[in-house]
Structures are given as structure tokens and as C-alpha cells.
Motif scaffolding. Structure first.
Motif, PDB file in Angstrom:
ATOM      1  N   SER A  14       0.650  -1.265   0.195  1.00  0.00           N
ATOM      2  CA  SER A  14      -0.093   0.070   0.103  1.00  0.00           C
ATOM      3  C   SER A  14       0.805   1.181  -0.004  1.00  0.00           C
ATOM      4  O   SER A  14       0.496   2.408  -0.381  1.00  0.00           O
ATOM      5  CB  SER A  14      -1.134  -0.011   1.241  1.00  0.00           C
ATOM      6  N   TYR A 160      15.079  -4.638  14.883  1.00  0.00           N
ATOM      7  CA  TYR A 160      14.816  -4.700  13.622  1.00  0.00           C
ATOM      8  C   TYR A 160      15.924  -5.046  12.756  1.00  0.00           C
ATOM      9  O   TYR A 160      15.591  -6.191  11.915  1.00  0.00           O
ATOM     10  CB  TYR A 160      14.398  -3.279  13.046  1.00  0.00           C
ATOM     11  N   THR A 195      10.645   6.910   2.373  1.00  0.00           N
ATOM     12  CA  THR A 195       9.409   6.411   2.577  1.00  0.00           C
ATOM     13  C   THR A 195       8.949   6.814   3.942  1.00  0.00           C
ATOM     14  O   THR A 195       9.681   7.339   4.794  1.00  0.00           O
ATOM     15  CB  THR A 195       9.175   4.946   2.576  1.00  0.00           C
TER      16      THR A 195
END
Ligand code: NAP
Length: 251
Positions: A14, A160, A195
């Protein structure tokens, strides 16, 4: 529009790198399925762009960390397209920049569930459909890791980075396991890409802050990662499996 077109599933399609990959895949002739979790409006916009390019699109809300939702995602692809040729394990999450001693247990579990376990769940479903062992016609899996798997992300998101390290080891093992079954498995490592993910880490302007540490002196655009992903998916990469392609500007 052709129902003979190859089908690509991009998890987390998305926004960001996943959305760029979906749009480029449509331009290259794929029918496109994307998954998302929260931002339905953005997912529907990407699906509309795919259709505007003359291809079929499917946007499904499915948490990649939930085995039942992943199974339903693939069942919906079966129903609409009847095939799957490429899986891009792109969905990923980050959390607020922290030192290791400040990372909570729930956060660790969620980061590993989405970034490491989710791609394995999707690879199970895709592998069962693609493998010549089960009558499939083969396929390609591309895992989206991060240069953080090499660099470790100290003082920012070591959890992460570690989850991406797990994804990379999975890439190596799964590639070898299915290499004789018509499935190529590779990994793309983005570097610092513009992003919205950085806002989720608490620093929307992070790419511009660190860009002087990048040998090319700039951050990357999502489309520059999408091109690497789709090259690995293509027949141009027919003898490439179990490998890692950095899209990092040299870092
Ligand atoms: P992004 O802009 O934050 O987009 C993340 C996407 O993943 C969204 O479509 C989101 O859907 C989806 N998503 C999040 N959790 C999900 C879940 N549990 N199940 C399914 N979908 C989920 O991220 P991005 O920057 O494009 O990153 C894409 C991939 O590249 C990630 O794996 C990331 O780790 C990796 N990467 C990014 C960078 C970078 O600098 N941006 C660098 C290295 C690696 P919703 O919109 O519905 O929430």
C-alpha cells in the motif's frame, strides 16, 4: 487485459517500496495482488493504478504475522487468479529509535513476527503452489531485507536489524531447499530510502540527516528498489538464487 499474465503478490503493497513495486510490476505486465494492514485507502489507490495500467489487481487486508490471515490471502489469490508466479516479502515494521536496554518485549515479538516469521509463513503458502514437487510450474520469491542486517543499526533499532538478519538466513536456506523445484529465492537489501517508514521510527527526516554517510551522497527512491526486485523476479535472473542485492547507494 490477459488472464495468462503472470501474478505477483507484494506484501505491504500500500505504501513505499511495495507500492512502487506494484506499479512497476503492472507496467511490466503482471497481474498484481497486494496486502496491507491499516491503510485501506492507500491500498485501493495502488490497485486502481494497476488497473489503469491495464492489469488485474487485488488488495487484501492481511496481517503477515497471522498464519490464518496469510492462508486466507493466498486462498483469495487462488480464487481470483488461479496462479502465483512471484512472491515479494516486502511488509516490514520498525519502531521508535532506542538503545537495546530500552526495547520492550512486546515490541521485540511484533518486530520478529512481522519481519521474520511473516515472510516464512508467506513462503510456505507460495512454495506449496509454485514447487514442481507439488505439480506447480515454479516461481520466484524475493525477500526485502535491509542494509541494517549488515550494519546492525546501533542506538536505533537493533531488534529490527536482527529480524532482517533472520530473514536473510531464511533466504539462504529456503533457496537451497527449493532450488531443484523450479523456485528461485533471493533477497534485496535497501539502504536509506525515502518512505514513511522513518516517521514510524520517530524521525521523518532521517534519510536527509544521514545522506552524507552514503557514498553516492543521496537517499534512494522506492522505484530504485522496485527495479532491483523486479529484475530478480525476471527471466533475466534465471541462474540467480540464494543471493543478496544491495540497493544502498554504496553504503
Ligand atoms: P512503509 O512505507 O512503512 O510501508 C510498509 C508497508 O507494509 C505498508 O504497505 C504497510 O501496510 C505494510 N505492513 C506493515 N505491517 C504489515 C503486516 N503486519 N502485514 C502486512 N503488511 C504490513 O515501508 P517501506 O519503507 O516501503 O519498507 C518496505 C520494506 O523495505 C520493509 O521490509 C522495510 O523493512 C524495508 N526497508 C526499508 C528501508 C527504507 O529506508 N525505507 C530501508 C531498508 C529496508 P499499511 O499501510 O496498511 O500499514
Amino acid at each position: 487485459m490477459s488472464s495468462d499474465a503472470p501474478v505477483i503478490l507484494i506484501t505491504g503493497g500500500s505504501r513505499g517500496i511495495g507500492a512502487a513495486t506494484a506499479r512497476l510490476a503492472a507496467a511490466q505486465g503482471y497481474n498484481v495482488a497486494i496486502s496491507f494492514v491499516s491503510n485501506e485507502a492507500a491500498a485501493l489507490t495502488v490497485a486502481a493504478d494497476v488497473r489503469a495500467a491495464g492489469r488485474q489487481a487485488l488488495a487484501i487486508r492481511a496481517d503477515g504475522a497471522d498464519p490464518q490471515e496469510v492462508a486466507r490471502l493466498f486462498a483469495e489469490i487462488d480464487q481470483k487468479f488461479g496462479r502465483i508466479d512471484v512472491l515479494v516479502n516486502n511488509a516490514g515494521v520498525i519502531a521508535k529509535q532506542s538503545r537495546v536496554e530500552d526495547i520492550g518485549f512486546n515490541r521485540m515479538q511484533r518486530i520478529f513476527a512481522v519481519n521474520a516469521i511473516g515472510p516464512i509463513l508467506c513462503a510456505q503458502q507460495a512454495g506449496k503452489r509454485m514447487s514442481t514437487r507439488y505439480g506447480g510450474r515454479g516461481g520466484v520469491v524475493i525477500n526485502v531485507s535491509s542494509s541494517s542486517a549488515r550494519l546492525g543499526s546501533p542506538n536505533e533499532y537493533v531488534d529490527y536489524a536482527a529480524s532482517k538478519g533472520a530473514l536473510e538466513t531464511f533466504t539462504t536456506g529456503f533457496a537451497k531447499e527449493v532450488a531443484k523445484e523450479g523456485i528461485r529465492v533471493n533477497c534485496v537489501r535497501p539502504g536509506h530510502i525515502y518512505t514513511q517508514m522513518h516517521a514510524d521510527g520517530g524521525e521523518p527526516g532521517r534519510v536527509d540527516r544521514v545522506k552524507d554517510t552514503i557514498p553516492m551522497g543521496r537517499g534512494g527512491q522506492p522505484e530504485e528498489v522496485a527495479r532491483a526486485i523486479l529484475w530478480l523476479a525476471s527471466a533475466e535472473a534465471s541462474f540467480v538464487t540464494g543471493t543478496f542485492l544491495d540497493a544502498t547507494g554504496g553504503k
